[in-house]
Design a protein around this motif. Sequence first.
Motif, PDB file in Angstrom:
ATOM      1  N   ILE A 138       0.840  -1.202   0.000  1.00  0.00           N
ATOM      2  CA  ILE A 138       0.000   0.000   0.000  1.00  0.00           C
ATOM      3  C   ILE A 138       0.872   1.248   0.000  1.00  0.00           C
ATOM      4  O   ILE A 138       1.775   1.387   0.831  1.00  0.00           O
ATOM      5  N   MET A 139       0.605   2.163  -0.910  1.00  0.00           N
ATOM      6  CA  MET A 139       1.354   3.411  -0.984  1.00  0.00           C
ATOM      7  C   MET A 139       0.386   4.589  -0.920  1.00  0.00           C
ATOM      8  O   MET A 139      -0.583   4.665  -1.681  1.00  0.00           O
ATOM      9  N   LEU A 140       0.665   5.493   0.015  1.00  0.00           N
ATOM     10  CA  LEU A 140      -0.175   6.676   0.203  1.00  0.00           C
ATOM     11  C   LEU A 140       0.600   7.921  -0.186  1.00  0.00           C
ATOM     12  O   LEU A 140       1.722   8.133   0.267  1.00  0.00           O
ATOM     13  N   ASP A 141      -0.001   8.743  -1.035  1.00  0.00           N
ATOM     14  CA  ASP A 141       0.570  10.039  -1.397  1.00  0.00           C
ATOM     15  C   ASP A 141      -0.329  11.108  -0.788  1.00  0.00           C
ATOM     16  O   ASP A 141      -1.437  11.353  -1.275  1.00  0.00           O
ATOM     17  N   THR A 142       0.154  11.735   0.289  1.00  0.00           N
ATOM     18  CA  THR A 142      -0.676  12.724   0.980  1.00  0.00           C
ATOM     19  C   THR A 142      -0.743  14.049   0.230  1.00  0.00           C
ATOM     20  O   THR A 142      -1.611  14.873   0.526  1.00  0.00           O
ATOM     21  N   ASN A 143       0.174  14.265  -0.717  1.00  0.00           N
ATOM     22  CA  ASN A 143       0.113  15.490  -1.524  1.00  0.00           C
ATOM     23  C   ASN A 143      -0.989  15.374  -2.577  1.00  0.00           C
ATOM     24  O   ASN A 143      -1.790  16.290  -2.768  1.00  0.00           O
ATOM     25  N   LEU A 144      -1.027  14.230  -3.264  1.00  0.00           N
ATOM     26  CA  LEU A 144      -2.049  14.003  -4.286  1.00  0.00           C
ATOM     27  C   LEU A 144      -3.340  13.461  -3.683  1.00  0.00           C
ATOM     28  O   LEU A 144      -4.363  13.406  -4.353  1.00  0.00           O
ATOM     29  N   MET A 145      -3.267  13.036  -2.423  1.00  0.00           N
ATOM     30  CA  MET A 145      -4.390  12.424  -1.716  1.00  0.00           C
ATOM     31  C   MET A 145      -4.915  11.204  -2.475  1.00  0.00           C
ATOM     32  O   MET A 145      -6.106  11.086  -2.783  1.00  0.00           O
ATOM     33  N   THR A 146      -3.964  10.317  -2.794  1.00  0.00           N
ATOM     34  CA  THR A 146      -4.298   9.060  -3.465  1.00  0.00           C
ATOM     35  C   THR A 146      -3.650   7.910  -2.714  1.00  0.00           C
ATOM     36  O   THR A 146      -2.609   8.075  -2.076  1.00  0.00           O
ATOM     37  N   VAL A 147      -4.255   6.747  -2.801  1.00  0.00           N
ATOM     38  CA  VAL A 147      -3.670   5.539  -2.242  1.00  0.00           C
ATOM     39  C   VAL A 147      -3.636   4.486  -3.353  1.00  0.00           C
ATOM     40  O   VAL A 147      -4.586   4.340  -4.122  1.00  0.00           O
ATOM     41  N   THR A 148      -2.502   3.783  -3.443  1.00  0.00           N
ATOM     42  CA  THR A 148      -2.278   2.821  -4.525  1.00  0.00           C
ATOM     43  C   THR A 148      -1.965   1.454  -3.949  1.00  0.00           C
ATOM     44  O   THR A 148      -1.181   1.323  -3.007  1.00  0.00           O
ATOM     45  N   ILE A 149      -2.595   0.444  -4.517  1.00  0.00           N
ATOM     46  CA  ILE A 149      -2.276  -0.950  -4.208  1.00  0.00           C
ATOM     47  C   ILE A 149      -2.103  -1.672  -5.532  1.00  0.00           C
ATOM     48  O   ILE A 149      -3.065  -1.842  -6.294  1.00  0.00           O
ATOM     49  N   GLY A 150      -0.867  -2.065  -5.842  1.00  0.00           N
ATOM     50  CA  GLY A 150      -0.596  -2.695  -7.137  1.00  0.00           C
ATOM     51  C   GLY A 150      -0.883  -1.733  -8.269  1.00  0.00           C
ATOM     52  O   GLY A 150      -0.353  -0.611  -8.295  1.00  0.00           O
ATOM     53  N   ASP A 151      -1.777  -2.134  -9.165  1.00  0.00           N
ATOM     54  CA  ASP A 151      -2.136  -1.285 -10.308  1.00  0.00           C
ATOM     55  C   ASP A 151      -3.383  -0.455 -10.046  1.00  0.00           C
ATOM     56  O   ASP A 151      -3.820   0.291 -10.929  1.00  0.00           O
ATOM     57  N   SER A 152      -3.961  -0.598  -8.870  1.00  0.00           N
ATOM     58  CA  SER A 152      -5.202   0.116  -8.562  1.00  0.00           C
ATOM     59  C   SER A 152      -4.915   1.373  -7.752  1.00  0.00           C
ATOM     60  O   SER A 152      -4.024   1.392  -6.900  1.00  0.00           O
TER      61      SER A 152
END
Length: 229
Positions: A138-152
């Motif tokens: 799980i990757m969280l980008d607090t600047n873009l306010m997005t969370v990524t898991i794999g390709d989603s």
Amino acid sequence: MSSYKIMIVEDDVNIGDMLEEVLKLESYEVTRAYSGTEALMLLEKGRPDLILLDLMLPGLSGEELITKFNGILTIVLSAKSDIDSKINLLKKGACDYVTKPFELSELLARIEAHLRLMKENSYQSQPLDEGVIKAGEIMLDTNLMTVTIGDSEVSLTRTESAILNILMLNPNRPIGRSTILDRISESTPDCTERSLKQHICNIRKKLQQMDNIDHIEAIYGIGFQFHES
């Protein structure tokens, strides 16, 4: 040898001396504070890895002090043994609660266990770039306010991003509701204790839609806990 730094916040000189002697024998670096005010002054000079906190202190009490530790591992040492006191301190940010009188061997074991878990979590949940953290897949980008898991990838609200950031920086560790609200109060003052549960529910759904795993567990009487898998 241990490179961990431990702060003892205890106004009883005899207890403090005993703890300092034992901790130094275990190769910990030790600092001492005899009041809540002195503890805050020491924190301005450097951040310890763990704090041993007495509750009955001159000036600021331990209950008031713990909310100012900003996520530092804190083991409360107190003669109060009732369950309500323990739950209250865990909600405010304590990672453990040891009732006085205590066995030094047990306290040392608890200290070692919490520091080991902190070390493991530091590898599991590390900042990548400013505003980006990764825990497992799980990757969280607090600047873009997005969370990524794999390709989603999904978008989060500002409040959801702030809450998930705190949980991901403390994986596998219960975080009290009041602790979460206190840490996000400046960036998301709209979040209240009543609305926090709904924000958590929204985050859980968004993460679960990406990998079918429920990553956030509600801990009864305390708050919430993040699991990377």
